[in-house]
Structures are given as C-alpha cells and as structure tokens.
Enzyme design. Structure first.
Site, PDB file in Angstrom:
ATOM      1  N   GLU A 177       1.509   8.150  -3.902  1.00  0.00           N
ATOM      2  CA  GLU A 177       1.865   7.190  -4.306  1.00  0.00           C
ATOM      3  C   GLU A 177       2.083   7.027  -5.678  1.00  0.00           C
ATOM      4  O   GLU A 177       1.595   6.189  -6.071  1.00  0.00           O
ATOM      5  CB  GLU A 177       1.916   5.377  -3.427  1.00  0.00           C
ATOM      6  CG  GLU A 177       3.287   4.931  -4.175  1.00  0.00           C
ATOM      7  CD  GLU A 177       2.992   3.678  -3.755  1.00  0.00           C
ATOM      8  OE1 GLU A 177       2.290   2.622  -3.001  1.00  0.00           O
ATOM      9  OE2 GLU A 177       3.851   2.693  -3.485  1.00  0.00           O
ATOM     10  N   LYS A 219       4.112   9.216  -0.864  1.00  0.00           N
ATOM     11  CA  LYS A 219       4.877   7.971  -0.728  1.00  0.00           C
ATOM     12  C   LYS A 219       6.171   7.477  -2.016  1.00  0.00           C
ATOM     13  O   LYS A 219       5.023   7.746  -2.992  1.00  0.00           O
ATOM     14  CB  LYS A 219       3.775   6.642  -0.269  1.00  0.00           C
ATOM     15  CG  LYS A 219       4.571   5.343  -1.021  1.00  0.00           C
ATOM     16  CD  LYS A 219       3.498   3.835   0.412  1.00  0.00           C
ATOM     17  CE  LYS A 219       4.419   2.657  -0.308  1.00  0.00           C
ATOM     18  NZ  LYS A 219       4.038   1.873   0.637  1.00  0.00           N
ATOM     19  N   GLY A 262      10.843  -0.218  -3.202  1.00  0.00           N
ATOM     20  CA  GLY A 262      10.521  -1.066  -4.154  1.00  0.00           C
ATOM     21  C   GLY A 262      11.847  -1.656  -5.266  1.00  0.00           C
ATOM     22  O   GLY A 262      12.119  -1.456  -5.898  1.00  0.00           O
TER      23      GLY A 262
HETATM   24  P1  13P Z   1       8.343  -1.798  -1.052  1.00  0.00           P
HETATM   25  O1  13P Z   1       8.747  -1.313  -0.222  1.00  0.00           O
HETATM   26  O2  13P Z   1       8.489  -3.343  -1.054  1.00  0.00           O
HETATM   27  O3  13P Z   1       8.430  -0.581  -2.763  1.00  0.00           O
HETATM   28  O4  13P Z   1       5.731  -1.659  -0.935  1.00  0.00           O
HETATM   29  C1  13P Z   1       5.610  -0.382  -0.320  1.00  0.00           C
HETATM   30  C2  13P Z   1       4.462  -0.346  -1.109  1.00  0.00           C
HETATM   31  O5  13P Z   1       3.069  -0.165  -0.910  1.00  0.00           O
HETATM   32  C3  13P Z   1       4.020  -0.484  -2.152  1.00  0.00           C
HETATM   33  O6  13P Z   1       3.143   0.435  -2.900  1.00  0.00           O
END
Ligand code: 13P
Length: 340
Positions: A177, A219, A262
C-alpha cells in the site's frame, strides 16, 4: 514459496466481486473513531465492535478478506471462536497489519517512512500460526510544495518490497500500500504525477527484491483532487485518471488491486470504483479494501450501544453489497436510497 497458492489467496480476497474489509485500526486510531460516537475505547468495546462488523450476516458474499490489528487476531467471538478461525470458516481470508506506523524521515522535513521490518520474519511466522494468510503494510506519501522527494519514494518502496519478500517467504500474501494522501489543496493532476512516481518506485523495488507479482495485492489511492482543492475533479475524471495511472504502471501479472478510501465518503468511494469497473475490460481484479468507507456508516449506526448492534451490522452489509456491485460494474448511485 508456493506461488500458485499465494495467487489463489489473492484472488479469493479480490475476485468474484469480493473485496477487503480494512478493520486494522491501531489502538490510537480506533480511539479516534470511538471518540466520534462517544464510546470509550476499552478492549471489550473494541472486541465487540469488531465482532459486530465481522459477523454481519451475508457479508461473506462480498467480503473476501479482513485486515486485523495485532490485538484483534488474538481475540474471539462472544462464543469463544477465535476471529481468524471464524473468518476462515466463513470463507473470508484472515489478514494482519504488520507495519508499526509511519515515522518522520530523518533529514526530510514533512516526509515519513514506515517502520516494522526488524523482527518481521518471526512475527510473520507467529501470525501464520494464528491463521493469517495475508498481511498489510502501508507507506504514506505526503504532497506539499517540494515533496515528496525521490528519496522518500524510494525509501518507502524499498521497505514495502522488503516486507513483501518476507511475506511471500512465509507463505503470506502481501498487500502493498503506497498511499498518496488526499490532504492538501493540490489538483488532481498533481496527485496523478505523484501517484505515477510512487508506483514507478514501488514496482522497481519489487522487481529488485524478486517479489512475485502474481502473489501480491496492490492497495493504491485513487487519483483524486486534494481534500482542500477548489474545483474538485468529477467522479468520471477521477475514474479516468486513476485507470490511466494504473494501466501505465501495474503489470497484468498482479492478480488484484484493492483501493483504500483515504477520506472519501462511503458513497464517493463506491461510485468511483463502479465507474472504473464500467470502463473495462481490465487486466486485474479492481476491488476495494476500504476502512472508513465500509465502516463509517456501521460505526455511526452502532454508537457503542448494544441495542444498535443489528443496525450496525445492516449498515456494514449494505456498504459491502454496494461495493461488490461496483466491483462488478453494476452500481448505480440511485441504489443508495433503496433498502439494503
Ligand atoms: P481507509 O479506507 O479508511 O483509507 O483505510 C484503508 C486502510 O487500510 C489504510 O491503510
């Protein structure tokens, strides 16, 4: 490493209209979420809340994997079934956040690098024993006047690739991510440039570290206007810019891409995903790994009260179902007002 097995786990998490429930908030983050509903962040409240969202009836039709925090993977349902076992029994892959957070990058004001590599091989072995079959590591890229620097992108990509290689060695699917934050007044064009540079750095480091692309899930952030930007880009522009960036950088060997939300509202995150899937065909599964965009309505319906437990589950179910429809390219905004 059994790559075929890693690949089939990645597809179980993101294929068939399924996505990932990101429920891996660290203790400080879940406290912030509970503060918004005037609920104390005790270990039991955290356990009960996670139990509520994980056990929502029918959610397994839309949720292929759940990301847990260290505390959660050691907890169990009220009947005493460990959460990881409960999930696997229902066909949802148990996952675990393994990074230890983003810390200031020395010498680079305003930039951060994610920590957690020390001891990771041993921690992964323990998490595998506890039932985890995928993991998550989040890098955070801030946009500012002179940032991100190339050095910051490389440092974060290097750590993501080292983590991913260790996961695959441990027979755990890594979610990689590289999150370019929405915070700021920047344009969608600036977000696109930074996202492109972050993905470039990431796939360069993954190749250098000999990570098998067939055995991971990406991600990413969507390419979107900064949250304080004037003239925000439309949903269609977000979908087009995001696909342009992903098609230029993500090899077809990657089985699944699952977006973070996000800071988008639940409805925005679903609409954007739906539009992109209508612009197919795409070389990878294009799915969701939402935290706030799946949980915010459930948290709000629950508010820490036992009498709202069922309403919280219904709210989670509704978002999971609508995001699954978006994954199939069948979501319409008019579905928001229809009963779940
Ligand atoms: P959000 O969808 O709230 O951004 O969280 C996803 C996530 O795992 C961030 O690391």
């Amino acid at each position: 490493m059994n790559l075929k097995e890693l690949n089939s786990v990645a597809l179980a998490m993101t294929g068939n209209g399924k996505g990932i429930l990101a429920a891996d908030e660290s203790s400080p983050t879940i406290k912030k979420r509970f503060d918004t509903i005037d609920t104390e962040s005790t270990e039991e409240n955290r356990r009960r809340y996670r139990e509520m969202i994980i056990t929502a009836a029918g959610a397994e039709d839309y949720i292929g994997g759940v990301i847990m925090f260290d505390e959660t993977i050691r907890q169990a349902t009220s009947d005493g079934v460990p959460f990881a076992k409960y999930m696997s029994d229902r066909g949802m892959v148990p996952g675990i956040k393994v990074d230890t957070g983003a810390k200031p990058l020395a010498g680079f004001p305003g930039e951060v690098v994610t920590e957690g590599l020390d001891g990771l091989r041993d921690r992964l072995a323990e998490y595998y024993e506890l039932g985890a079959r995928f993991a998550k590591w989040r890098a955070v890229i801030n946009i500012g006047d002179d940032i991100p620097s190339d050095f910051c992108l490389q440092a974060n990509a290097h750590a993501l690739a080292r983590y991913a290689a260790l996961c695959q060695e441990a027979q755990i699917v890594p979610i990689v991510e590289p999150e370019v934050l929405m915070d700021g007044a920047h344009s969608i064009g600036r977000c696109e440039d930074v996202t492109n540079a972050a993905l470039d750095a990431l796939f360069g480091q993954l190749a250098a570290h000999r990570v098998a692309l067939e055995g991971l899930v990406l991600k990413p952030n969507m390419v979107i206007s900064g949250s304080d930007a004037q003239d925000r880009a439309s949903p269609t522009e977000v979908a087009e810019a995001t696909l342009r960036s992903l098609k230029a950088h993500v090899p077809a060997e990657v089985p699944g891409i699952a977006f973070l939300s996000g800071g988008q509202t639940a409805e925005e995150a679903t609409e954007h995903l739906g539009l992109m899937n209508q612009m197919g065909p795409l070389p990878w599964e294009l799915s969701f790994s939402y935290g706030r965009a799946l949980q915010a309505p459930a948290l709000d319906a629950w508010r820490g009260k036992e009498e709202n437990y069922g309403a919280g589950q219904a709210a989670l179910y509704k978002r999971a179902k609508l995001n699954s429809l978006a994954h199939f390219g069948k979501y319409e905004t008019s579905m928001e007002s229809e009963a779940a």
